[in-house]
Scaffold this active site. Structure first.
Site, short mmCIF file in Angstrom:
data_model
loop_
_atom_site.label_atom_id
_atom_site.label_comp_id
_atom_site.label_asym_id
_atom_site.label_seq_id
_atom_site.Cartn_x
_atom_site.Cartn_y
_atom_site.Cartn_z
N ASP A 155 0.84 -1.23 0.04
CA ASP A 155 -0.09 -0.26 -0.11
C ASP A 155 0.66 1.39 0.20
OD1 ASP A 155 1.15 -0.45 2.75
OD2 ASP A 155 -0.69 0.81 3.49
N HIS A 469 2.41 -8.82 -2.73
CA HIS A 469 1.40 -7.93 -2.91
C HIS A 469 2.01 -6.34 -2.91
CE1 HIS A 469 -2.52 -6.45 -2.14
NE2 HIS A 469 -2.14 -5.63 -1.22
N ASP A 517 2.35 -17.70 -3.10
CA ASP A 517 3.05 -16.64 -3.86
C ASP A 517 2.17 -15.96 -5.01
OD1 ASP A 517 4.92 -14.65 -4.87
OD2 ASP A 517 5.76 -16.08 -6.01
N GLU A 526 3.13 -10.04 1.43
CA GLU A 526 3.17 -8.58 1.24
C GLU A 526 4.56 -8.26 1.26
OE1 GLU A 526 0.38 -6.00 2.91
OE2 GLU A 526 1.27 -4.40 2.10
O1 9MR Z 1 2.79 -6.02 9.70
C1 9MR Z 1 1.49 -5.83 10.28
C2 9MR Z 1 1.24 -7.12 11.18
O2 9MR Z 1 2.05 -7.21 12.11
C3 9MR Z 1 -0.10 -6.78 11.55
O3 9MR Z 1 -0.68 -7.93 12.21
C4 9MR Z 1 -1.06 -6.61 10.50
C5 9MR Z 1 -2.45 -6.15 10.93
O4 9MR Z 1 -2.60 -5.18 11.69
O5 9MR Z 1 -0.74 -5.08 9.84
C6 9MR Z 1 0.51 -5.54 9.20
O6 9MR Z 1 0.98 -4.18 8.76
C7 9MR Z 1 0.55 -3.94 7.30
C8 9MR Z 1 -0.04 -2.40 7.44
O7 9MR Z 1 -0.99 -2.27 8.23
C9 9MR Z 1 -0.39 -1.83 6.32
N1 9MR Z 1 0.72 -1.81 5.38
C10 9MR Z 1 1.06 -3.02 4.92
C11 9MR Z 1 1.43 -3.81 6.37
C12 9MR Z 1 1.88 -5.32 5.88
O8 9MR Z 1 0.98 -6.22 5.74
#
Ligand code: 9MR
Length: 546
Positions: A155, A469, A517, A526
């Site tokens: 994102d 992602h 993947d 991601e």
């Molecule tokens: O890395 C984060 C993980 O530890 C959390 O469990 C999750 C849900 O809150 O969010 C992950 O972070 C994401 C973030 O919210 C938005 N950008 C992408 C991050 C990685 O997936």
């Protein structure tokens, strides 16, 4: 079906050399190491390990550590199965270190990515309007210039707590690892007399400074007002951007990394160091006045929450960095009075953006200071490392991570790496080769010695993750767009299966198998700044040895 899982990049001549055999057999079997010319150069017997909890497979270990002679194209054969080819030699990790760090330039917001510096990855500057972003109604009634920084992940949001831990880890590597001051990263700033790693980190640190409100508190995050679909290139993002409220955690993140940055940048730019230190002090004071402004779990519209309702660890970490930079008694007191200072911070999972006490502990252990009781600090790191080393040694795939109930976390690959960081610091503190070998063997898992026999780093190994992602590296959806650049780490197995692709394809998965993947599997696949940062840290350690 039998299979041999190896580190597909290779094994350092001077390091441990083990592989994992998947087989039905319960008795030892013969293995053979075959060189690039097809000659058998070593032979031995496997060691049966029984059923591996993390995969549900019956496995054996192959130990070919006696083999030190360098070469490419080796394979291992056992029980009728042959591994992917691999190299044995020195210097295997320097390219991976470089690529893991070059990743960050491509994540930059607010600046054109130059095609001449990243062939295949040039793109116009994204989100130039971040120079004038309004607060959401619940966040304030002003606007801030919050341009620049790195996009968090797939994102295009920018989050202070995640930027904070990533900056900390890169600066921590710069301060405590060797060979990073002259590492060329092909940046627009290269050649300006400042090490490239610091040039890259400054891009994010400047952004973090901009997230500080006039009160001294720091906004938790800024991102789109609604989630965008894939693909969306940064400069084509149609969504308005918005500042979300300040938080104690974000404020302490800025305090920690601005203080750390002041210490490290002073040699190159004293004015900048002064600015960083002033911002860190202001933030620490503001957080002390606002100790329970928690970022809520519900804040998920257009960006992730990075929710955290326990900031005692962030207080500890900020105090530690301020103390290490200034030596001042008030910060020493804050460190010594923190309940985290004597707590066991090397628990059954790993440190990360939400659990930052280990960052404090590792820096207090390594950075020279007059803190009373520093021997206990060091001993606590060594005790933590002993625990992770025991986990790794008991694990047939040599993973330094065995989550309770075999429930793997979002971003588990970064947790594996952060536990290897603890081993590496224990090696720094003691010189004991067991910790060093643990770090090296721990890397095998990420580079193909796993149940999926997949390297989680794009461009490294024979079979690697390449559809992480991302709204830009969306080759899987639009062949005119690139895959992620070489050296990009995938999040890795996540038992939570929060996305629909994972739910459809991985239902009932066991541990290591909870990964796919696929670009739409944002919960297992991601890419993020705080996952590539530990990859860089650990490969910097491995590169010192190679
Ligand atoms: O890395 C984060 C993980 O530890 C959390 O469990 C999750 C849900 O809150 O969010 C992950 O972070 C994401 C973030 O919210 C938005 N950008 C992408 C991050 C990685 O997936």
């Amino acid at each position: 079906m039998s299979a041999v899982a190896v580190n597909q990049v290779g094994y350092l001549s001077s390091g441990p050399k083990r592989a994992t055999l998947v087989t039905d057999a319960v008795e030892p079997l013969t293995w053979q190491l075959v060189d690039g010319a097809g000659e058998i150069v070593a032979e031995g017997r496997t060691r049966p390990r029984g059923t591996d909890v993390s995969s549900g497979q019956n496995v054996h270990t192959i130990d070919f550590g006696g083999r030190r002679q360098a070469g490419a194209g080796f394979t291992l054969t056992a029980d009728g199965a042959t591994s992917r080819p691999f190299t044995i030699g020195p210097g295997l990790y320097r390219p991976l270190l470089t690529d893991a760090l070059k990743f960050f330039y491509c994540q930059r917001s607010g600046i054109e990515i130059r095609e001449d510096l990243r062939p295949g990855y040039g793109r116009p500057a994204g989100h130039l309007t971040d120079s004038d972003v309004p607060c959401a109604p619940d966040a304030g009634d002003y606007r801030l210039d919050v341009r620049g920084g790195w996009y968090d992940a797939g994102d295009q949001g920018k989050y202070v707590v995640n930027g904070g831990i990533a900056v900390w880890q890169l600066l921590h590597a710069f301060e405590h690892r060797r060979g990073l001051d002259d590492l060329a990263l092909d940046l627009p700033e290269s050649g300006n007399g400042v090490p490239d790693l610091l040039n890259e980190v400054r891009w994010e640190l400047d952004f973090l400074l901009r997230m500080q409100a006039p009160t001294g508190m720091v906004h938790h995050k800024m991102h789109d007002s609604a989630w965008t679909g894939l693909p969306t290139l940064p400069h084509l993002d149609p969504q308005p951007r918005v500042l979300r409220p300040v938080s104690t955690a974000a404020t302490l993140n800025l305090a920690a990394v601005a203080a750390q940055g002041a210490r490290i940048f002073r040699k190159y730019d004293a004015d900048y160091a002064d600015r960083l230190l002033a911002a860190a002090r202001t933030a620490f004071t503001a957080a002390g006045d606002n100790p329970i402004r928690y970022a809520p779990v519900e804040d998920t519209i257009g960006g992730g929450p990075y929710d955290d309702d326990d900031v005692r660890d962030e207080f500890y970490w900020a105090a530690a960095e301020l103390y290490l930079t200034t030596g001042e008694q008030r910060y020493a007191d804050a460190v010594l009075e923190s309940p985290l200072h004597t707590a066991d911070v090397f628990g059954p999972y790993a440190f990360d953006w939400a659990a930052t006490a280990a960052a404090a502990r590792l820096d207090l252990a390594l950075t020279p200071s007059a803190l009373p009781g520093r021997d206990d600090v060091r001993a606590s790191v060594i005790a933590g490392a002993d625990r992770y080393l025991a986990v790794l040694r008991a694990h047939p795939y040599a993973v330094a991570y065995a989550p309770p109930g075999n429930q793997w976390h979002w971003g588990s690959n970064s947790m594996v790496l952060n536990n290897l960081v603890v081993l590496a610091v224990a090696h720094d503190l003691t010189g004991e080769p067991g910790y060093r070998d643990g770090v090296l063997e721990g890397l095998d898992y990420l580079l193909g010695r796993n149940a999926l026999r997949l390297s989680y780093v794009t461009g490294y190994g024979t079979d690697y993750a390449e559809n992480q992602h991302s709204r830009w590296y969306a080759h899987q959806l639009d062949p005119s767009l690139p895959h992620p650049p070489r050296g990009t780490l995938a999040g890795g197995p996540n038992s939570g299966l929060q996305d629909e692709v994972a739910q459809a394809r991985l239902a009932g998965c066991v541990g290591q198998f909870c990964y796919v993947d696929d670009i739409e599997s944002w919960s297992t696949n991601e890419l993020t700044i705080n996952w590539n940062a530990p990859l860089a840290w650990v490969t910097a350690f491995a590169a010192e040895i190679g």
